[in-house]
Design a protein around this motif. Structure first.
Motif, PDB file in Angstrom:
ATOM      1  N   GLU A 145       0.865  -1.175   0.000  1.00 28.92           N
ATOM      2  CA  GLU A 145       0.000   0.000   0.000  1.00 28.92           C
ATOM      3  C   GLU A 145       0.902   1.226   0.000  1.00 28.92           C
ATOM      4  N   ILE A 146       0.458   2.293  -0.665  1.00 31.42           N
ATOM      5  CA  ILE A 146       1.189   3.559  -0.677  1.00 31.42           C
ATOM      6  C   ILE A 146       0.187   4.667  -0.398  1.00 31.42           C
ATOM      7  N   THR A 147       0.517   5.537   0.526  1.00 31.94           N
ATOM      8  CA  THR A 147      -0.361   6.659   0.824  1.00 31.94           C
ATOM      9  C   THR A 147       0.278   7.964   0.368  1.00 31.94           C
ATOM     10  N   SER A 148      -0.540   8.998   0.337  1.00 30.92           N
ATOM     11  CA  SER A 148      -0.063  10.339   0.038  1.00 30.92           C
ATOM     12  C   SER A 148      -1.082  11.316   0.618  1.00 30.92           C
ATOM     13  N   ALA A 149      -0.797  12.596   0.500  1.00 30.34           N
ATOM     14  CA  ALA A 149      -1.717  13.628   0.959  1.00 30.34           C
ATOM     15  C   ALA A 149      -1.347  14.928   0.272  1.00 30.34           C
ATOM     16  N   ALA A 150      -2.329  15.794   0.098  1.00 27.62           N
ATOM     17  CA  ALA A 150      -2.079  17.110  -0.496  1.00 27.62           C
ATOM     18  C   ALA A 150      -3.154  18.070  -0.012  1.00 27.62           C
ATOM     19  N   PHE A 151      -2.773  19.316   0.160  1.00 27.94           N
ATOM     20  CA  PHE A 151      -3.752  20.326   0.532  1.00 27.94           C
ATOM     21  C   PHE A 151      -4.723  20.550  -0.626  1.00 27.94           C
ATOM     22  N   LEU A 152      -5.952  20.885  -0.287  1.00 27.78           N
ATOM     23  CA  LEU A 152      -6.975  21.072  -1.318  1.00 27.78           C
ATOM     24  C   LEU A 152      -6.670  22.237  -2.246  1.00 27.78           C
ATOM     25  N   ASP A 153      -5.812  23.163  -1.808  1.00 29.70           N
ATOM     26  CA  ASP A 153      -5.428  24.264  -2.692  1.00 29.70           C
ATOM     27  C   ASP A 153      -4.158  23.940  -3.478  1.00 29.70           C
ATOM     28  N   ASN A 154      -3.838  22.652  -3.600  1.00 32.63           N
ATOM     29  CA  ASN A 154      -2.704  22.194  -4.410  1.00 32.63           C
ATOM     30  C   ASN A 154      -3.225  21.235  -5.480  1.00 32.63           C
ATOM     31  N   PRO A 155      -3.959  21.754  -6.474  1.00 30.90           N
ATOM     32  CA  PRO A 155      -4.586  20.864  -7.465  1.00 30.90           C
ATOM     33  C   PRO A 155      -3.579  20.089  -8.306  1.00 30.90           C
ATOM     34  N   ALA A 156      -2.375  20.624  -8.477  1.00 34.96           N
ATOM     35  CA  ALA A 156      -1.382  19.910  -9.291  1.00 34.96           C
ATOM     36  C   ALA A 156      -1.012  18.583  -8.642  1.00 34.96           C
ATOM     37  N   SER A 157      -0.746  18.593  -7.345  1.00 38.25           N
ATOM     38  CA  SER A 157      -0.401  17.356  -6.650  1.00 38.25           C
ATOM     39  C   SER A 157      -1.577  16.388  -6.638  1.00 38.25           C
ATOM     40  N   LEU A 158      -2.771  16.897  -6.366  1.00 37.95           N
ATOM     41  CA  LEU A 158      -3.955  16.043  -6.361  1.00 37.95           C
ATOM     42  C   LEU A 158      -4.202  15.440  -7.741  1.00 37.95           C
ATOM     43  N   GLY A 159      -3.914  16.212  -8.792  1.00 39.73           N
ATOM     44  CA  GLY A 159      -4.085  15.712 -10.153  1.00 39.73           C
ATOM     45  C   GLY A 159      -3.132  14.577 -10.472  1.00 39.73           C
ATOM     46  N   VAL A 160      -1.884  14.688 -10.008  1.00 36.91           N
ATOM     47  CA  VAL A 160      -0.918  13.605 -10.190  1.00 36.91           C
ATOM     48  C   VAL A 160      -1.428  12.335  -9.517  1.00 36.91           C
ATOM     49  N   SER A 161      -1.881  12.462  -8.272  1.00 36.41           N
ATOM     50  CA  SER A 161      -2.373  11.298  -7.542  1.00 36.41           C
ATOM     51  C   SER A 161      -3.550  10.654  -8.265  1.00 36.41           C
ATOM     52  N   ARG A 162      -4.451  11.470  -8.769  1.00 34.43           N
ATOM     53  CA  ARG A 162      -5.640  10.957  -9.462  1.00 34.43           C
ATOM     54  C   ARG A 162      -5.234  10.178 -10.716  1.00 34.43           C
ATOM     55  N   LYS A 163      -4.295  10.705 -11.487  1.00 33.04           N
ATOM     56  CA  LYS A 163      -3.866  10.039 -12.724  1.00 33.04           C
ATOM     57  C   LYS A 163      -3.258   8.670 -12.446  1.00 33.04           C
ATOM     58  N   ILE A 164      -2.575   8.532 -11.311  1.00 34.34           N
ATOM     59  CA  ILE A 164      -1.868   7.298 -11.017  1.00 34.34           C
ATOM     60  C   ILE A 164      -2.780   6.266 -10.360  1.00 34.34           C
ATOM     61  N   GLY A 165      -3.912   6.704  -9.818  1.00 34.56           N
ATOM     62  CA  GLY A 165      -4.860   5.759  -9.257  1.00 34.56           C
ATOM     63  C   GLY A 165      -5.052   5.833  -7.757  1.00 34.56           C
ATOM     64  N   TYR A 166      -4.433   6.820  -7.090  1.00 29.54           N
ATOM     65  CA  TYR A 166      -4.692   7.002  -5.661  1.00 29.54           C
ATOM     66  C   TYR A 166      -6.185   7.287  -5.454  1.00 29.54           C
ATOM     67  N   GLN A 167      -6.719   6.748  -4.378  1.00 30.27           N
ATOM     68  CA  GLN A 167      -8.121   6.963  -4.030  1.00 30.27           C
ATOM     69  C   GLN A 167      -8.206   7.857  -2.793  1.00 30.27           C
ATOM     70  N   PRO A 168      -9.165   8.802  -2.765  1.00 34.19           N
ATOM     71  CA  PRO A 168      -9.277   9.711  -1.616  1.00 34.19           C
ATOM     72  C   PRO A 168      -9.720   8.975  -0.359  1.00 34.19           C
ATOM     73  N   THR A 169      -9.200   9.427   0.777  1.00 36.27           N
ATOM     74  CA  THR A 169      -9.609   8.872   2.067  1.00 36.27           C
ATOM     75  C   THR A 169     -10.219   9.994   2.914  1.00 36.27           C
ATOM     76  N   THR A 170      -9.480  10.488   3.902  1.00 35.91           N
ATOM     77  CA  THR A 170     -10.024  11.460   4.850  1.00 35.91           C
ATOM     78  C   THR A 170      -9.424  12.835   4.634  1.00 35.91           C
ATOM     79  N   VAL A 171     -10.233  13.874   4.819  1.00 38.42           N
ATOM     80  CA  VAL A 171      -9.743  15.252   4.801  1.00 38.42           C
ATOM     81  C   VAL A 171      -9.467  15.679   6.250  1.00 38.42           C
ATOM     82  N   HIS A 172      -8.237  16.131   6.493  1.00 39.72           N
ATOM     83  CA  HIS A 172      -7.852  16.575   7.832  1.00 39.72           C
ATOM     84  C   HIS A 172      -7.721  18.098   7.863  1.00 39.72           C
ATOM     85  N   ARG A 173      -8.129  18.683   8.985  1.00 38.68           N
ATOM     86  CA  ARG A 173      -7.978  20.115   9.219  1.00 38.68           C
ATOM     87  C   ARG A 173      -6.658  20.328   9.961  1.00 38.68           C
ATOM     88  N   LEU A 174      -5.717  21.011   9.319  1.00 38.87           N
ATOM     89  CA  LEU A 174      -4.378  21.154   9.866  1.00 38.87           C
ATOM     90  C   LEU A 174      -3.950  22.617   9.928  1.00 38.87           C
TER      91      LEU A 174
END
Length: 220
Positions: A145-174
């Motif tokens: 298993e491989i995890t990752s995380a990105a802030f919601l205002d970082n669409p570039a990182s989230l887009g990379v994860s989406r293309k590769i097949g990462y699935q969303p889990t939990t949104v944390h307030r940090l």
């Protein structure tokens, strides 16, 4: 006489994916990577990282980056490691790709992280280097298993994860910077959801790294 690779096998790791190469961090590569970080990774008014390490004053970021990687090398163990690789394009260092893991022989999971120098962003290189890293981890280093995380205002990182097949889990307030709330999207990737690329990935040096992270004798 021992070599650096004998003493620290990740230095001998090589991952070739088309024009990109991921290499274990020798001291020379740490220097190049540190100089690249000093040149800028993101606009000053943005912060894509959970720990705001790029907020160092001018002149200090390169030194801090080198110290971080030397420190991680000195404390590397199967129970707590950061496997960081330099990313090269046509022989030039353009960024870093890594994975952090704790109690890896039991958990078989880790969290990926990466960055690119600003001049290399927006060209699909972030997707290619993350995909190559995930193939290394799943196919050669025993990750399940491989995890990752990105802030919601970082669409570039989230887009990379989406293309590769990462699935969303939990949104944390940090708290990202002092007094600043940011929403951080968790992500998870498994071999079943992993979207592989067309480019063949060639890996050398993985067997010694497998032993170094506690998988000696385990099949690849």
């Amino acid at each position: 006489m021992s070599t650096l690779v004998d003493l620290f096998p990740p230095v001998g790791l090589r991952v070739q994916a088309g024009p990109l190469e991921l290499r274990g961090l020798s001291d020379d590569l740490i220097v190049e990577l540190s100089d690249l970080a000093e040149q800028g990774i993101h606009p000053p008014d943005e912060m894509p990282f959970y720990f705001p390490w790029t907020a160092a004053p001018p002149g200090e970021l390169a030194r801090n980056t080198a110290a971080y990687h030397w420190g991680k090398r000195s404390t590397f163990s199967p129970d707590d490691f950061c496997l960081d690789l330099a990313v090269l394009l046509d022989g030039r260092v353009i960024g870093a790709q890594g994975v952090a893991a704790r109690h890896f022989p039991v958990t078989r999971t880790g969290e990926t992280g990466s960055w690119l120098g600003r001049e290399f962003q927006g060209r699909g290189l972030g997707t290619a280097m993350r995909r190559a890293m995930c193939e290394l981890l799943f196919d050669h280093l025993g990750f399940e298993e491989i995890t990752s995380a990105a802030f919601l205002d970082n669409p570039a990182s989230l887009g990379v994860s989406r293309k590769i097949g990462y699935q969303p889990t939990t949104v944390h307030r940090l708290q990202r910077r002092e007094g600043e709330l940011a929403l951080n999207q968790g992500l998870v990737l498994t071999p079943e959801t992993f979207v592989r690329g067309a480019e063949p990935v060639r890996v050398t040096g993985a067997e010694a790294v497998r032993a170094f992270i506690g998988l000696d004798g385990a099949p690849a």
